[in-house]
Design a protein around this motif. Structure first.
Motif, PDB file in Angstrom:
ATOM      1  N   GLU A  79     -16.213  46.227  50.465  1.00 40.21           N
ATOM      2  CA  GLU A  79     -15.826  47.527  50.995  1.00 40.21           C
ATOM      3  C   GLU A  79     -14.369  47.814  50.619  1.00 40.21           C
ATOM      4  O   GLU A  79     -13.571  46.898  50.494  1.00 40.21           O
ATOM      5  N   VAL A  80     -14.056  49.103  50.467  1.00 37.77           N
ATOM      6  CA  VAL A  80     -12.690  49.539  50.175  1.00 37.77           C
ATOM      7  C   VAL A  80     -12.317  50.627  51.169  1.00 37.77           C
ATOM      8  O   VAL A  80     -13.169  51.421  51.569  1.00 37.77           O
ATOM      9  N   CYS A  81     -11.043  50.677  51.526  1.00 38.47           N
ATOM     10  CA  CYS A  81     -10.543  51.750  52.396  1.00 38.47           C
ATOM     11  C   CYS A  81     -10.881  53.086  51.749  1.00 38.47           C
ATOM     12  O   CYS A  81     -10.480  53.359  50.620  1.00 38.47           O
ATOM     13  N   LYS A  82     -11.640  53.915  52.469  1.00 36.02           N
ATOM     14  CA  LYS A  82     -12.053  55.212  51.928  1.00 36.02           C
ATOM     15  C   LYS A  82     -10.961  56.262  52.074  1.00 36.02           C
ATOM     16  O   LYS A  82     -11.044  57.332  51.478  1.00 36.02           O
ATOM     17  N   MET A  88      -9.190  46.181  51.005  1.00 36.62           N
ATOM     18  CA  MET A  88     -10.585  45.948  50.636  1.00 36.62           C
ATOM     19  C   MET A  88     -11.055  44.664  51.284  1.00 36.62           C
ATOM     20  O   MET A  88     -10.253  43.822  51.670  1.00 36.62           O
ATOM     21  N   THR A  89     -12.353  44.524  51.431  1.00 39.43           N
ATOM     22  CA  THR A  89     -12.929  43.274  51.899  1.00 39.43           C
ATOM     23  C   THR A  89     -13.750  42.691  50.755  1.00 39.43           C
ATOM     24  O   THR A  89     -14.376  43.427  49.984  1.00 39.43           O
ATOM     25  N   LYS A 111     -11.343  53.898  45.244  1.00 46.00           N
ATOM     26  CA  LYS A 111     -12.173  53.904  46.455  1.00 46.00           C
ATOM     27  C   LYS A 111     -13.659  53.701  46.169  1.00 46.00           C
ATOM     28  O   LYS A 111     -14.441  53.580  47.096  1.00 46.00           O
ATOM     29  N   ASP A 114     -17.022  49.386  45.459  1.00 43.14           N
ATOM     30  CA  ASP A 114     -17.916  48.525  46.237  1.00 43.14           C
ATOM     31  C   ASP A 114     -18.918  47.859  45.295  1.00 43.14           C
ATOM     32  O   ASP A 114     -19.509  48.516  44.435  1.00 43.14           O
ATOM     33  N   TYR A 137      -8.652  49.966  61.043  1.00 46.51           N
ATOM     34  CA  TYR A 137      -9.479  49.651  59.873  1.00 46.51           C
ATOM     35  C   TYR A 137     -10.869  50.275  60.005  1.00 46.51           C
ATOM     36  O   TYR A 137     -11.432  50.781  59.024  1.00 46.51           O
ATOM     37  N   ASP A 140     -10.576  53.857  59.145  1.00 43.89           N
ATOM     38  CA  ASP A 140     -10.420  54.009  57.689  1.00 43.89           C
ATOM     39  C   ASP A 140     -11.750  53.933  56.951  1.00 43.89           C
ATOM     40  O   ASP A 140     -11.944  54.598  55.941  1.00 43.89           O
ATOM     41  N   LYS A 141     -12.666  53.101  57.438  1.00 42.78           N
ATOM     42  CA  LYS A 141     -13.939  52.972  56.726  1.00 42.78           C
ATOM     43  C   LYS A 141     -15.001  53.940  57.238  1.00 42.78           C
ATOM     44  O   LYS A 141     -16.144  53.876  56.835  1.00 42.78           O
TER      45      LYS A 141
END
Length: 169
Positions: A79-82, A88-89, A111, A114, A137, A140-141
């Motif tokens: 996942e990335v901060c949208k 990111m994770t 963004k 993923d 967080y 953000d997602k």
């Protein structure tokens, strides 16, 4: 006798100077080199010596809150901060994830990455994330208000501060 020796010397010279032709390789995949293209973010790093996500997960299991180790890891983006790509994770391939932030917010990631593979360089550490940060967080997602409100306790997380990232193209 002299002619006999000259003939032998001439024959040796001809055979010694003859160019050897090699047979073409047939389905020899061991000699094939694959060139991987990466897009670089942050400090310039190289892909060499990166450890697999699964191996990094083992390192994290042996760490305590506050521990930090310099690392280079290869993993898939979960996942990335949208909002702006500021975190990111990454999937550690064992059901766990690592939260990656970027040193001094010096760079951001696209963004829409993923599922893509990255190599990150920096410091791996264990941290306890506050309720406020977890809620930030989650916002953000794109989490719902109910999901955000359900966060009520600090959480021990695997974290990483990256100074450089390579995104596989």
């Amino acid at each position: 006798m002299k002619n006999y020796i000259l003939t032998i010397a001439l024959a040796i010279t001809v055979f010694a100077c003859k160019e050897e032709k090699k047979a073409p390789l047939e389905a020899d995949t061991t000699s094939e080199i694959t060139q991987v293209e990466y897009q670089s973010f942050g400090d310039k790093i190289i892909a060499d010596d990166a450890i697999a996500a699964k191996s990094m997960a083992e390192h994290y299991k042996n760490m305590q809150v506050g521990d930090s180790i310099p690392s280079k890891m290869i993993a898939k983006v979960s996942e990335v901060c949208k909002a702006k790509g500021c975190w990111m994770t990454l999937d550690l391939e064992n059901g766990e994830e690592v939260m990656v932030k970027f040193k001094d917010y010096a760079f951001f990631m696209p963004k829409d990455i993923d599922g893509k593979e990255v190599i990150i360089n920096g410091n791996a550490y264990i941290e306890e994330v506050s309720v406020d940060d977890q809620r930030h967080y989650a916002e953000d997602k794109g989490a719902t208000q109910e999901e955000i409100a359900a966060i009520t306790a600090p959480k021990r997380t695997y974290s990483f501060e990256a100074d450089g990232v390579l995104l596989k193209q």
